[in-house]
Design a protein around this motif. Structure first.
Motif, PDB file in Angstrom:
ATOM      1  N   GLY A   1       0.808  -1.205   0.000  1.00 52.41           N
ATOM      2  CA  GLY A   1       0.000   0.000   0.000  1.00 52.41           C
ATOM      3  C   GLY A   1       0.847   1.264   0.000  1.00 52.41           C
ATOM      4  N   ASP A   2       0.190   2.399   0.255  1.00 51.60           N
ATOM      5  CA  ASP A   2       0.858   3.693   0.244  1.00 51.60           C
ATOM      6  C   ASP A   2       1.174   4.163   1.656  1.00 51.60           C
ATOM      7  N   LYS A   3       2.298   4.857   1.803  1.00 48.60           N
ATOM      8  CA  LYS A   3       2.682   5.464   3.074  1.00 48.60           C
ATOM      9  C   LYS A   3       3.229   6.851   2.789  1.00 48.60           C
ATOM     10  N   THR A   4       2.739   7.846   3.526  1.00 50.28           N
ATOM     11  CA  THR A   4       3.208   9.228   3.353  1.00 50.28           C
ATOM     12  C   THR A   4       3.942   9.682   4.599  1.00 50.28           C
ATOM     13  N   ASP A   5       5.196  10.082   4.440  1.00 45.92           N
ATOM     14  CA  ASP A   5       5.963  10.659   5.539  1.00 45.92           C
ATOM     15  C   ASP A   5       5.732  12.166   5.557  1.00 45.92           C
ATOM     16  N   PRO A   6       5.734  12.771   6.730  1.00 44.00           N
ATOM     17  CA  PRO A   6       5.429  14.199   6.835  1.00 44.00           C
ATOM     18  C   PRO A   6       6.368  15.061   6.007  1.00 44.00           C
ATOM     19  N   ALA A   7       5.845  16.200   5.564  1.00 43.82           N
ATOM     20  CA  ALA A   7       6.664  17.154   4.818  1.00 43.82           C
ATOM     21  C   ALA A   7       7.740  17.722   5.728  1.00 43.82           C
ATOM     22  N   PRO A   8       9.006  17.719   5.300  1.00 42.52           N
ATOM     23  CA  PRO A   8      10.076  18.259   6.139  1.00 42.52           C
ATOM     24  C   PRO A   8      10.044  19.779   6.235  1.00 42.52           C
ATOM     25  N   GLY A   9       9.345  20.421   5.300  1.00 40.62           N
ATOM     26  CA  GLY A   9       9.376  21.881   5.249  1.00 40.62           C
ATOM     27  C   GLY A   9      10.490  22.349   4.337  1.00 40.62           C
ATOM     28  N   ARG A  10      10.388  23.557   3.898  1.00 44.64           N
ATOM     29  CA  ARG A  10      11.352  24.066   2.910  1.00 44.64           C
ATOM     30  C   ARG A  10      12.759  24.220   3.472  1.00 44.64           C
ATOM     31  N   ASP A  11      12.877  24.392   4.782  1.00 46.07           N
ATOM     32  CA  ASP A  11      14.203  24.625   5.371  1.00 46.07           C
ATOM     33  C   ASP A  11      14.605  23.534   6.356  1.00 46.07           C
ATOM     34  N   LYS A  12      13.906  22.422   6.379  1.00 49.42           N
ATOM     35  CA  LYS A  12      14.149  21.397   7.387  1.00 49.42           C
ATOM     36  C   LYS A  12      14.701  20.087   6.818  1.00 49.42           C
ATOM     37  N   ALA A  13      14.966  20.025   5.525  1.00 49.27           N
ATOM     38  CA  ALA A  13      15.537  18.809   4.943  1.00 49.27           C
ATOM     39  C   ALA A  13      16.947  18.601   5.483  1.00 49.27           C
ATOM     40  N   THR A  14      17.383  17.343   5.524  1.00 50.68           N
ATOM     41  CA  THR A  14      18.689  16.981   6.075  1.00 50.68           C
ATOM     42  C   THR A  14      19.391  15.991   5.162  1.00 50.68           C
ATOM     43  N   ILE A  15      20.620  15.637   5.529  1.00 49.64           N
ATOM     44  CA  ILE A  15      21.355  14.618   4.785  1.00 49.64           C
ATOM     45  C   ILE A  15      20.609  13.296   4.810  1.00 49.64           C
TER      46      ILE A  15
ATOM     47  N   ARG B   1      15.999  20.726  -3.385  1.00 53.16           N
ATOM     48  CA  ARG B   1      16.486  22.059  -2.996  1.00 53.16           C
ATOM     49  C   ARG B   1      17.588  21.944  -1.940  1.00 53.16           C
ATOM     50  N   PHE B   2      17.469  20.987  -1.037  1.00 55.67           N
ATOM     51  CA  PHE B   2      18.529  20.776  -0.056  1.00 55.67           C
ATOM     52  C   PHE B   2      19.819  20.352  -0.752  1.00 55.67           C
ATOM     53  N   LEU B   3      19.716  19.427  -1.696  1.00 57.72           N
ATOM     54  CA  LEU B   3      20.906  18.975  -2.411  1.00 57.72           C
ATOM     55  C   LEU B   3      21.552  20.115  -3.184  1.00 57.72           C
ATOM     56  N   GLU B   4      20.731  21.021  -3.727  1.00 61.93           N
ATOM     57  CA  GLU B   4      21.272  22.183  -4.439  1.00 61.93           C
ATOM     58  C   GLU B   4      22.125  23.054  -3.521  1.00 61.93           C
ATOM     59  N   SER B   5      21.825  23.035  -2.218  1.00 61.38           N
ATOM     60  CA  SER B   5      22.527  23.899  -1.271  1.00 61.38           C
ATOM     61  C   SER B   5      23.851  23.318  -0.794  1.00 61.38           C
ATOM     62  N   LEU B   6      24.116  22.065  -1.105  1.00 64.42           N
ATOM     63  CA  LEU B   6      25.338  21.425  -0.625  1.00 64.42           C
ATOM     64  C   LEU B   6      26.556  21.946  -1.376  1.00 64.42           C
ATOM     65  N   PRO B   7      27.721  22.005  -0.723  1.00 62.55           N
ATOM     66  CA  PRO B   7      28.938  22.461  -1.404  1.00 62.55           C
ATOM     67  C   PRO B   7      29.356  21.469  -2.487  1.00 62.55           C
ATOM     68  N   THR B   8      29.892  21.996  -3.571  1.00 61.45           N
ATOM     69  CA  THR B   8      30.377  21.129  -4.647  1.00 61.45           C
ATOM     70  C   THR B   8      31.877  20.898  -4.558  1.00 61.45           C
ATOM     71  N   ASP B   9      32.520  21.454  -3.534  1.00 55.06           N
ATOM     72  CA  ASP B   9      33.919  21.131  -3.257  1.00 55.06           C
ATOM     73  C   ASP B   9      33.945  19.824  -2.473  1.00 55.06           C
ATOM     74  N   PRO B  10      34.590  18.764  -2.978  1.00 61.03           N
ATOM     75  CA  PRO B  10      34.533  17.450  -2.322  1.00 61.03           C
ATOM     76  C   PRO B  10      35.002  17.459  -0.878  1.00 61.03           C
ATOM     77  N   ALA B  11      36.054  18.241  -0.561  1.00 60.22           N
ATOM     78  CA  ALA B  11      36.567  18.273   0.812  1.00 60.22           C
ATOM     79  C   ALA B  11      35.542  18.878   1.764  1.00 60.22           C
ATOM     80  N   ARG B  12      34.943  19.994   1.372  1.00 59.60           N
ATOM     81  CA  ARG B  12      33.927  20.635   2.218  1.00 59.60           C
ATOM     82  C   ARG B  12      32.690  19.746   2.360  1.00 59.60           C
ATOM     83  N   LEU B  13      32.294  19.127   1.267  1.00 61.64           N
ATOM     84  CA  LEU B  13      31.122  18.264   1.302  1.00 61.64           C
ATOM     85  C   LEU B  13      31.360  17.060   2.204  1.00 61.64           C
ATOM     86  N   LEU B  14      32.537  16.458   2.114  1.00 61.66           N
ATOM     87  CA  LEU B  14      32.828  15.292   2.941  1.00 61.66           C
ATOM     88  C   LEU B  14      32.862  15.661   4.418  1.00 61.66           C
ATOM     89  N   GLU B  15      33.406  16.830   4.753  1.00 62.81           N
ATOM     90  CA  GLU B  15      33.440  17.252   6.150  1.00 62.81           C
ATOM     91  C   GLU B  15      32.023  17.432   6.690  1.00 62.81           C
TER      92      GLU B  15
END
Length: 337
Positions: A171-185, A191-205
């Protein structure tokens, strides 16, 4: 220790790096790649050797779709998968050069792919096929492994304004909306992924900072930050189709994690065969499987390396294949072909 991005590479250093990686040419070392690979070969970390309790190992949820020289070269090139199914890699395991090279190629392919055309209010769609394994105690006191179908369709809100819909045979299951500013790794949106650094060292840290919260030295976790960072990157790559630059950075960040190796052949849950980048932890090998020609991510699986209640050596205890992706205006609606 690292050269500045615009520094001219030392020709002796570059030649030594290429000598460490047979089959690699100057053209295969973009973005001052020789410095990055040498850094990989020099990093030393200790992997956890504590046994993992049965209850902690499975079922791991699939909710996110689940300096150099001759001596350094000899050590780095000797880091290979153990044929005896040993639990862990050496304490000072470095990323395997073949895995670093493969991840560089995968990153270049990802970076050249077109970005998905999305707008707020839409949903990113992913269709997966796969299974997980769980253990239960038998009447005789033994353990029995059971496989559960985890095939599903997922609709993730582009901007987090709506809940995530997961559709399975149950069947179907819906998880709550995280909100526009509440998404996490661990619960990303586009939109959250767009905000991540594209420098590999910074991203890994950033990824390690999150991994240390629940898997650091005083956490009681037997997973450890290195393994958790590898798992987290794999989850991010499967969960939501990321912007090309971020996808490339995630692959290059993974190339810095100690213990990463290449597996020449692996089969995903859809029966497709490819080449894999993997990491061994507590007798299991987690593999990211790529198409050998396009280098597109096919899926992920975790394989036991020795006979155990989970199965005989080589058994995929979890496996998930990505078989469809797209963008749609409504959760529950398949993308237009």
């Amino acid at each position: 220790m690292n050269a500045a991005p615009d520094a001219r590479p030392d020709p002796i250093e570059r030649a030594e790096t290429l000598r460490c990686l047979p089959g690699l040419s100057d053209a295969d070392l973009p973005f001052q790649g020789h410095h990055r690979i040498k850094e990989h070969l020099m990093r030393e970390t200790a992997n956890s050797t504590h046994p993992t309790p049965v209850r902690a190992r499975f079922r791991r949820p699939m909710a996110l779709f689940l300096a150099a020289g001759a001596a350094t070269c000899a050590v780095a090139l000797a880091v290979t998968l153990g044929v005896d199914g040993s639990d862990e890699r050496p304490a000072a395991a470095r990323p395997e050069p073949a895995a670093v090279q493969l991840l560089d190629r995968v990153a270049l392919a990802a970076q050249s792919a077109p970005a998905p055309s999305v707008r707020d209010g839409q949903f990113l769609y992913t269709k997966t096929k796969g299974h997980s394994t769980s253990l239960s105690e038998t009447k005789g006191g033994g353990m029995s492994a059971a496989r559960t179908d985890e095939s599903a369709e997922h609709w993730v809100s582009v901007d987090g304004s709506a809940g995530t819909l997961t559709r399975t045979a149950q069947g179907d299951k819906t998880d709550p909306a995280p909100g526009r500013d509440k998404a996490t790794i661990n619960g990303p949106t586009y939109r959250f992924l767009e905000s991540l650094p594209t420098d590999p060292a910074r991203l890994l840290e950033k990824i390690y900072a999150d991994a240390r919260l629940n898997h650091g030295p005083d956490s009681g976790s037997t997973t450890g930050p290195d393994q958790q960072a590898f798992v987290a990157i794999g989850d991010l790559l499967r969960a939501v189709e990321a912007p090309p630059g971020v996808s490339a950075a995630l692959y290059r960040a993974a190339a810095r994690i100690p213990g990463v190796v290449m597996v020449p052949e692996a089969t995903d849950a859809a029966g497709r065969t490819g080449v894999a980048v993997a990491r061994v932890h507590n007798g299991e090998r987690t593999e990211w499987i790529f198409d050998k020609d396009s280098l597109r991510l096919l899926g992920e699986r975790t394989v036991t390396l020795k006979d155990s209640p989970w199965g005989t050596a080589g058994t995929p205890v979890t496996s998930v294949a990505i078989i469809g992706r797209g963008v749609t205006d409504k959760a529950g609606q398949a993308p237009k072909q």
